[in-house]
Design a protein around this motif. Structure first.
Motif, PDB file in Angstrom:
ATOM      1  N   GLY A 174      37.650 -39.902-107.200  1.00 50.54           N
ATOM      2  CA  GLY A 174      36.270 -39.688-106.767  1.00 50.54           C
ATOM      3  C   GLY A 174      35.852 -38.239-106.967  1.00 50.54           C
ATOM      4  N   ASN A 175      36.741 -37.317-106.653  1.00 52.02           N
ATOM      5  CA  ASN A 175      36.412 -35.904-106.824  1.00 52.02           C
ATOM      6  C   ASN A 175      36.123 -35.564-108.288  1.00 52.02           C
ATOM      7  N   LEU A 187      35.043 -27.790-111.150  1.00 51.66           N
ATOM      8  CA  LEU A 187      33.842 -27.156-111.693  1.00 51.66           C
ATOM      9  C   LEU A 187      34.140 -25.723-112.138  1.00 51.66           C
ATOM     10  N   ALA A 188      34.950 -25.012-111.332  1.00 53.05           N
ATOM     11  CA  ALA A 188      35.315 -23.641-111.702  1.00 53.05           C
ATOM     12  C   ALA A 188      36.098 -23.645-113.007  1.00 53.05           C
ATOM     13  N   TYR A 201      33.168 -45.483-115.330  1.00 54.48           N
ATOM     14  CA  TYR A 201      32.410 -45.357-116.574  1.00 54.48           C
ATOM     15  C   TYR A 201      31.667 -44.025-116.546  1.00 54.48           C
ATOM     16  N   ILE A 202      31.916 -43.208-117.541  1.00 50.12           N
ATOM     17  CA  ILE A 202      31.316 -41.871-117.580  1.00 50.12           C
ATOM     18  C   ILE A 202      30.246 -41.853-118.667  1.00 50.12           C
ATOM     19  N   PRO A 203      29.024 -41.581-118.275  1.00 56.71           N
ATOM     20  CA  PRO A 203      27.961 -41.584-119.284  1.00 56.71           C
ATOM     21  C   PRO A 203      28.086 -40.386-120.219  1.00 56.71           C
ATOM     22  N   ALA A 235      32.555 -34.241-109.982  1.00 56.98           N
ATOM     23  CA  ALA A 235      32.490 -33.018-110.791  1.00 56.98           C
ATOM     24  C   ALA A 235      31.853 -33.318-112.154  1.00 56.98           C
ATOM     25  N   LEU A 236      32.233 -34.446-112.741  1.00 58.31           N
ATOM     26  CA  LEU A 236      31.647 -34.810-114.034  1.00 58.31           C
ATOM     27  C   LEU A 236      30.146 -35.090-113.896  1.00 58.31           C
ATOM     28  N   GLY A 237      29.778 -35.754-112.810  1.00 58.91           N
ATOM     29  CA  GLY A 237      28.360 -36.032-112.570  1.00 58.91           C
ATOM     30  C   GLY A 237      27.549 -34.749-112.448  1.00 58.91           C
TER      31      GLY A 237
END
Ligand code: SF4
Lengths: 396, 301
Positions: free
Chosen positions: A8-9, A39-40, A179-181, A13-15
């Protein structure tokens, strides 16, 4: 769109990255820390075109993104538990300024005593602050809601900040297929930032100065109306998201119903254990019990009409709460009671501080409820005699 | 040196009709600081008198964009803003405007954090030595012996030495100023404005109401504070401390004006015992010893 097994984390971060955020304030607190570390790292590798501010507290994290947002860029931060409570003052300040901001809350119990595991009391304690509050039930939904949050928050019918909750550890640390857009897909959905007030010497405006009581009250009323308006906006944006970004979820309604149409009984829940509750519904249906599930995805706005429509005719409703308002009961239970005063509603407060609540526990709670063996509101497991305080003594 | 005052006076940044008390030192400071700052600035006003002085929203007497903010949040908000302007390729300076309570007490962690990160902001502390907006209660910046609403018998602790604490953060620029010497103040602001990184200026702003003196005497009290060496005018740049001309005489105890001249003009020290005055003098002596040793390079911060 690609699919990957991630936590989930990582999904959040990807979102955030795909939403083209420009300033991110980071401060560590379990269980959300991995989001900000990720993110860093993205920033360091040059994959993320954003400034990262390593602040000295959560109060400052919210202040930093507030400052950046009021200067006209898209911002993000994440927190949990004590951190969310430490931010509390700034959370109100942001909402009262009608500045769009998005934040993740990896839910966790609040001390004392120290406890790092999951519960929703931290999240629910911000219920009245004027933020839009969504809660994910899977890592996929955490990613989807994060991207949608920017668009909802920046919609001119709304202009309120938005937080997305996610069960600590249960979602934050568990890996599932997500699923990652692609960036193009997100870009087609999420336009450049819009906001009502921007601090710029070209057009000097003031944010947050002293207001006369009547103007202050007008402003508060505008927040209330914006919250009500956001219901339609959320549905609209949800549908658009399904069409343009990730077609695997269903976002055309605020909350989700499962086998409710012909149901006599209903379970109400929020977050990751809703999936266990769905299995319990299937199991009980096989045994001939007509039961369904209503999953709360949005705490604010509260979809009163939909709840009345879907649950108003039920013989009995059991609300599962992972949070508590002491001496009063679970938050969702109280909200449901207020929405459906004439329906037979029972509530159980459970799973606090990470107490494991699996399918079997939900199943036995539900059976007990259907058999009519329950009070209006109870704790499970309830072992209060084991936490007796020491004998009080007079202090010289 | 010409500050081009005539030119900048035509672009007032403090409009008439503020809600300040007569003789308000913060008004004086803001007016002069804005002249030195120019137009490309945004103010972050931390809770205090200045939150009120700007008047009732949605109107404002500050001809700058202003973000009003909760007590402990100013430096962090300014840090975020600086990053946002950078991302937008704008040369706009975030200026935090905070009182001594917001600086020395409740906002100190946020101040220290922004200084440690060397965020590109200008922090101005208007030091009126108490929480004047809430009724004149002691702060970490109230001096020894001063009577305030919460220390009716006089404060028992010394003033927190903020300028030195900020120097120890090794930021590019730290300065002190007083509303008694506006040219000095404006020069320091002009300098800080053009420095990249965290800059800190603490301005002594004697408050006629909290300090109990006649509102016509604000500038005079600001001058006396410097002449008696109660308030030093110093600058710290790239690791080097300089003493402004107005304060050079303070290096030698014998050339200082007696502290009584500063104390007797205000009500905060009315009727205090000689021991308190002695205590305050000791504080001033020690402060100047510290400044001197840094000035002479004996102590490296
Ligand atoms: S109390 Fe002092 S600082 Fe505040 S407005 Fe009045 S004179 Fe100015």
């Amino acid at each position: 769109m690609i699919s990957k097994v991630i936590s989930g984390n990582e999904a959040v971060a990807l979102g955030v990255k795909l939403s083209r955020v420009k300033v991110i304030a980071i401060y560590p607190i379990t269980p959300q820390t991995y989001i900000i570390e990720e993110l860093a790292a993205m920033r360091d590798k040059g994959e993320l075109d954003a400034e990262v501010i390593r602040v000295e507290s959560e109060h400052s994290a919210m202040a930093a993104v507030y400052g950046a947002a009021s200067a006209g860029v898209r911002v993000y931060t994440a927190t949990a538990s004590q951190g969310l409570l430490y931010m509390h003052e700034m959370i109100w300040w942001v909402a009262g300024s009608r500045i769009p901001i998005v934040m993740t809350v990896g839910t966790r119990a609040v001390g004392a005593p120290w406890n790092i595991w999951n519960e929703h009391t931290d999240f629910m304690s911000e219920r009245d602050s004027g933020w839009i509050m969504a809660f994910a039930s899977t890592p996929q939904e955490a990613l989807d809601l994060t991207i949608q949050a920017f668009k909802i928050s920046e919609d001119e019918r709304v202009f309120l900040p938005m937080m997305v909750g996610m069960d600590g550890f249960i979602l934050s640390h568990t890996k599932t297929r997500v699923y990652i857009p692609s960036q193009e897909e997100v870009d087609s959905f999420l336009p450049p930032r819009k906001q009502p007030y921007v601090l710029d010497p070209e057009d000097p405006v003031d944010i947050g100065n002293m207001f006369q009581p009547i103007d202050y009250m007008k402003f508060r009323h505008s927040m209330h109306l914006a919250m009500l308006n956001s219901k339609e906006v959320i549905k609209e944006i949800g549908k658009e998201y399904e069409k343009k970004v990730v077609p695997v979820g269903s976002y055309s309604s605020l909350n989700e119903s499962y086998k409710l149409d012909d149901a006599e009984y209903a379970l109400v829940s929020m977050g990751a254990w809703s999936l266990d509750a769905m299995q319990v519904v299937d199991e009980l249906r096989n045994m001939g019990v007509k039961i369904g599930l209503y999953r709360i995805r949005y705490v604010r706005p509260w979809d009163e009409e939909d709840i009345k429509r879907k649950l108003g005719d039920k013989d009995g409703i059991l609300v599962l709460d992972r949070s508590v308002s002491f001496g009063r009961g679970g938050h969702l239970y109280l909200e449901l009671k207020a929405t459906l005063p004439d329906v037979n509603i029972k509530g159980v407060v459970t799973g606090l501080g990470g107490v494991a609540i699996n399918k079997d526990a939900i199943s036995s709670l539900t059976k007990k409820f259907i058999e009519g063996k329950t009070d209006g509101e109870w704790f499970y497991p309830s072992e209060v005699e084991k936490v007796e305080l020491r004998n009080p003594r007079y202090i010289k | 040196m010409s500050l081009g005052i005539r030119d900048i006076l035509n672009k007032p940044r403090l409009l008439p009709g503020t809600s300040a008390c007569p003789g308000c030192p913060e008004n004086i400071a803001l007016k002069s600081i804005s002249m030195a700052l120019g137009e490309n600035a945004v103010f972050i006003v931390v809770a205090g008198c200045s939150s009120i002085i700007q008047g009732m929203g949605p109107k404002s007497t500050y001809n700058y964009p202003v973000l009003n903010i909760a007590f402990a949040a100013g430096p962090a908000a300014a840090a975020g803003m600086a990053k946002a302007f950078k991302m937008r390729n704008k040369n706009i300076k975030p200026v935090v405007w905070a009182g001594d309570g917001g600086t020395a007490d409740i906002g100190f962690a946020s101040l220290s954090g922004a200084a440690e990160r060397n965020d590109n902001i200008l922090y101005i502390c208007v030091d009126n030595e108490a929480y004047m907006n809430t009724g004149g209660h002691r702060s970490g910046s109230t001096p020894f012996g001063a009577k305030t609403a919460s220390t009716p018998g006089g404060k028992r602790e010394n003033k927190k030495d903020l300028p030195l604490i900020m120097m120890a953060h090794h930021i590019p620029y730290v300065a002190t100023a007083s509303v008694g010497y506006l040219h000095d103040l404006m020069e320091k602001v002009k300098k800080a404005r053009n420095i990249e990184g965290f800059t800190y200026i603490q301005v002594l702003t004697p408050d006629p109401y909290g300090w109990m003196f006649d509102p016509s005497k604000t500038a005079e009290v600001g001058k006396l504070a410097v002449q008696t060496c109660y308030w030093p005018l110093i600058e710290y740049e790239n690791g080097k401390l300089t003493i402004s001309q107005e304060s050079m005489h303070c290096l030698d105890r014998r050339t200082r004006k007696p502290i009584e001249e500063f104390l007797k003009i205000q009500g905060r020290y009315k009727g205090v015992s000689p021991e308190i005055i002695k205590g305050l003098e000791e504080y001033i002596d020690k402060m100047w010893e510290r400044i001197k040793s840094i000035y002479e390079g004996k102590v490296i911060l």
